[in-house]
Design an enzyme around this catalytic site. Structure first.
Site, PDB file in Angstrom:
ATOM      1  N   ASN A   9      58.766 -96.848 -25.790  1.00 60.17           N
ATOM      2  CA  ASN A   9      58.495 -96.278 -24.469  1.00 60.17           C
ATOM      3  C   ASN A   9      59.389 -96.991 -23.432  1.00 60.17           C
ATOM      4  OD1 ASN A   9      57.307 -96.087 -21.835  1.00 60.17           O
ATOM      5  ND2 ASN A   9      55.444 -95.310 -22.763  1.00 60.17           N
ATOM      6  N   HIS A  12      59.175 -98.592 -18.442  1.00 60.79           N
ATOM      7  CA  HIS A  12      59.307 -99.786 -17.599  1.00 60.79           C
ATOM      8  C   HIS A  12      60.733-100.036 -17.129  1.00 60.79           C
ATOM      9  CE1 HIS A  12      55.182-100.811 -17.543  1.00 60.79           C
ATOM     10  NE2 HIS A  12      55.101-100.701 -18.853  1.00 60.79           N
ATOM     11  N   HIS A  45      56.462 -91.257 -20.199  1.00 64.73           N
ATOM     12  CA  HIS A  45      55.290 -90.666 -19.561  1.00 64.73           C
ATOM     13  C   HIS A  45      55.721 -90.144 -18.204  1.00 64.73           C
ATOM     14  CE1 HIS A  45      50.809 -91.381 -18.214  1.00 64.73           C
ATOM     15  NE2 HIS A  45      51.239 -90.169 -17.958  1.00 64.73           N
ATOM     16  N   ARG A  47      54.550 -89.083 -15.118  1.00 58.43           N
ATOM     17  CA  ARG A  47      53.277 -89.111 -14.389  1.00 58.43           C
ATOM     18  C   ARG A  47      53.316 -88.139 -13.226  1.00 58.43           C
ATOM     19  NH1 ARG A  47      50.040 -93.970 -15.667  1.00 58.43           N
ATOM     20  NH2 ARG A  47      48.721 -93.213 -13.998  1.00 58.43           N
ATOM     21  N   ARG A  51      55.876 -92.168 -10.577  1.00 61.54           N
ATOM     22  CA  ARG A  51      56.083 -93.565 -10.156  1.00 61.54           C
ATOM     23  C   ARG A  51      57.197 -94.256 -10.948  1.00 61.54           C
ATOM     24  NH1 ARG A  51      50.683 -96.563 -12.370  1.00 61.54           N
ATOM     25  NH2 ARG A  51      49.690 -95.012 -11.082  1.00 61.54           N
ATOM     26  N   GLU A  72      54.605 -88.100 -22.839  1.00 60.89           N
ATOM     27  CA  GLU A  72      53.189 -88.287 -22.529  1.00 60.89           C
ATOM     28  C   GLU A  72      52.925 -87.596 -21.200  1.00 60.89           C
ATOM     29  OE1 GLU A  72      52.459 -92.447 -22.332  1.00 60.89           O
ATOM     30  OE2 GLU A  72      52.897 -92.768 -24.439  1.00 60.89           O
ATOM     31  N   THR A 103      47.831 -96.412 -18.340  1.00 61.32           N
ATOM     32  CA  THR A 103      46.766 -95.572 -18.901  1.00 61.32           C
ATOM     33  C   THR A 103      45.620 -96.461 -19.353  1.00 61.32           C
ATOM     34  OG1 THR A 103      48.577 -94.237 -19.754  1.00 61.32           O
ATOM     35  CG2 THR A 103      46.362 -93.650 -20.471  1.00 61.32           C
ATOM     36  N   GLU A 153      46.744 -90.348 -31.211  1.00 64.84           N
ATOM     37  CA  GLU A 153      47.206 -91.721 -31.015  1.00 64.84           C
ATOM     38  C   GLU A 153      45.972 -92.521 -30.620  1.00 64.84           C
ATOM     39  OE1 GLU A 153      50.566 -92.387 -28.381  1.00 64.84           O
ATOM     40  OE2 GLU A 153      49.874 -94.437 -28.019  1.00 64.84           O
ATOM     41  N   HIS A 191      49.308 -98.952 -27.121  1.00 66.51           N
ATOM     42  CA  HIS A 191      48.830 -99.588 -25.891  1.00 66.51           C
ATOM     43  C   HIS A 191      48.567-101.066 -26.099  1.00 66.51           C
ATOM     44  CE1 HIS A 191      47.623 -99.697 -21.803  1.00 66.51           C
ATOM     45  NE2 HIS A 191      47.978 -98.445 -21.704  1.00 66.51           N
TER      46      HIS A 191
HETATM   47  N1  PXP Z   1      50.703 -95.042 -25.688  1.00 69.51           N
HETATM   48  C1  PXP Z   1      50.242 -94.459 -24.547  1.00 69.51           C
HETATM   49  C2  PXP Z   1      49.494 -93.174 -24.659  1.00 69.51           C
HETATM   50  C3  PXP Z   1      50.503 -95.042 -23.286  1.00 69.51           C
HETATM   51  O1  PXP Z   1      50.036 -94.436 -22.168  1.00 69.51           O
HETATM   52  C4  PXP Z   1      51.252 -96.238 -23.221  1.00 69.51           C
HETATM   53  C5  PXP Z   1      51.545 -96.834 -21.890  1.00 69.51           C
HETATM   54  O2  PXP Z   1      52.421 -96.055 -21.186  1.00 69.51           O
HETATM   55  C6  PXP Z   1      51.714 -96.778 -24.422  1.00 69.51           C
HETATM   56  C7  PXP Z   1      51.406 -96.197 -25.641  1.00 69.51           C
HETATM   57  C8  PXP Z   1      52.535 -98.041 -24.441  1.00 69.51           C
HETATM   58  O3  PXP Z   1      51.777 -99.106 -24.011  1.00 69.51           O
HETATM   59  P1  PXP Z   1      52.471-100.515 -23.784  1.00 69.51           P
HETATM   60  O4  PXP Z   1      53.456-100.342 -22.690  1.00 69.51           O
HETATM   61  O5  PXP Z   1      51.327-101.419 -23.455  1.00 69.51           O
HETATM   62  O6  PXP Z   1      53.150-100.866 -25.091  1.00 69.51           O
END
Ligand code: PXP
Length: 237
Positions: A9, A12, A45, A47, A51, A72, A103, A153, A191
């Site tokens: 992901n 960030h 994601h 959003r 953001r 996402e 999330t 997931e 997550h």
């Molecule tokens: N899976 C989902 C559905 C999420 O919303 C997120 C956060 O954006 C992640 C995985 C990844 O989480 P992390 O950034 O804590 O690895």
């Protein structure tokens, strides 16, 4: 054992860019580096408040990610329209609240069976893989199965946050993972997963996909994407 996928992901990276509202660092460049380093796919994601990831990012990623691209999104008609237009390989429906830092919980599929079921149906008809982000609960897994979703997931946040009883959280995840697999749902987890807490999950053979953002991007800032992705890939197995 099912073939394992590590999907990275890159939200960030966009967070860092948006801090200055300029063009760098570009999550698209980060995605390319992550794939070159061995990631099996990319997650973003989009959003509702935009953001971090912007519409442009999703569109350019669709043009530049030859592997798995996962979007996402919240269960809204605006997002569904974008998904049908951009056509990521996979869509994961997530709950979204404006004030949250990230999330916070899984979907309440039972409470929103109608809305979620309709979006899942549209995604399935459009040949976009439908996935639901749910808490490790047997009832949520069964409800997800009822919607016709192709995958779930499982939310690992409570385990990852090292609450009072991580062992029982792990058992809840294991039970949800096993039931999902038995119901022939694709099984992912995500997550809060990092280089220290991934091992017990990596030992669960039914898990096909690990969705990881913060830990990998945070490490990549310090040691580079190649090493950050390579080390996680080795742990995921
Ligand atoms: N899976 C989902 C559905 C999420 O919303 C997120 C956060 O954006 C992640 C995985 C990844 O989480 P992390 O950034 O804590 O690895």
């Amino acid at each position: 054992m099912a073939q394992r996928r590590l999907v990275v992901n890159v939200d960030h990276v966009a967070t860092l860019r948006q801090a200055r509202q300029i063009r760098e660092p570009d999550p698209v460049a980060a995605a390319t580096l992550a794939l070159l380093a061995g990631a099996d796919g990319i997650v973003v994601h989009l959003r509702e408040d935009r953001r971090h990831i912007q519409d442009r990012d999703l569109r350019v990623l669709r043009q530049t990610v030859p592997q798995l691209l996962c979007m996402e999104m919240a269960s809204t008609s605006e997002m569904l329209k974008i998904a049908l237009d951009v056509r990521p390989d996979s869509v994961t429906l997530v709950p979204e609240r404006r004030a949250e830092l990230t999330t916070e919980g899984g979907l309440d599929v039972m409470a929103e069976l109608g809305t979620i079921g309709e979006i899942v149906r549209t995604l399935n008809e459009s040949k976009i893989r439908s996935c639901l982000f749910i808490d490790p609960s047997m009832d949520q897994v069964k409800a997800a199965h009822r919607t016709g979703a192709k995958a779930v997931e499982i939310h690992t946040g409570r385990y990852a946050n090292e609450g009072p009883d991580p062992e029982s959280e792990l058992r809840r995840i294991q039970d949800a993972v096993r039931l999902s697999s038995k119901l022939e749902l694709g099984v992912g987890v995500g997550h809060g997963l990092n280089y220290r807490n991934i091992e017990p999950l990596a030992l669960m053979p039914e898990i096909e996909e690990f969705s990881i953002g913060h830990a990998i991007i945070g490490r990549a800032v310090l040691v580079g994407m190649d090493r950050a992705v390579g080390e996680m890939k080795a742990l995921v197995g």
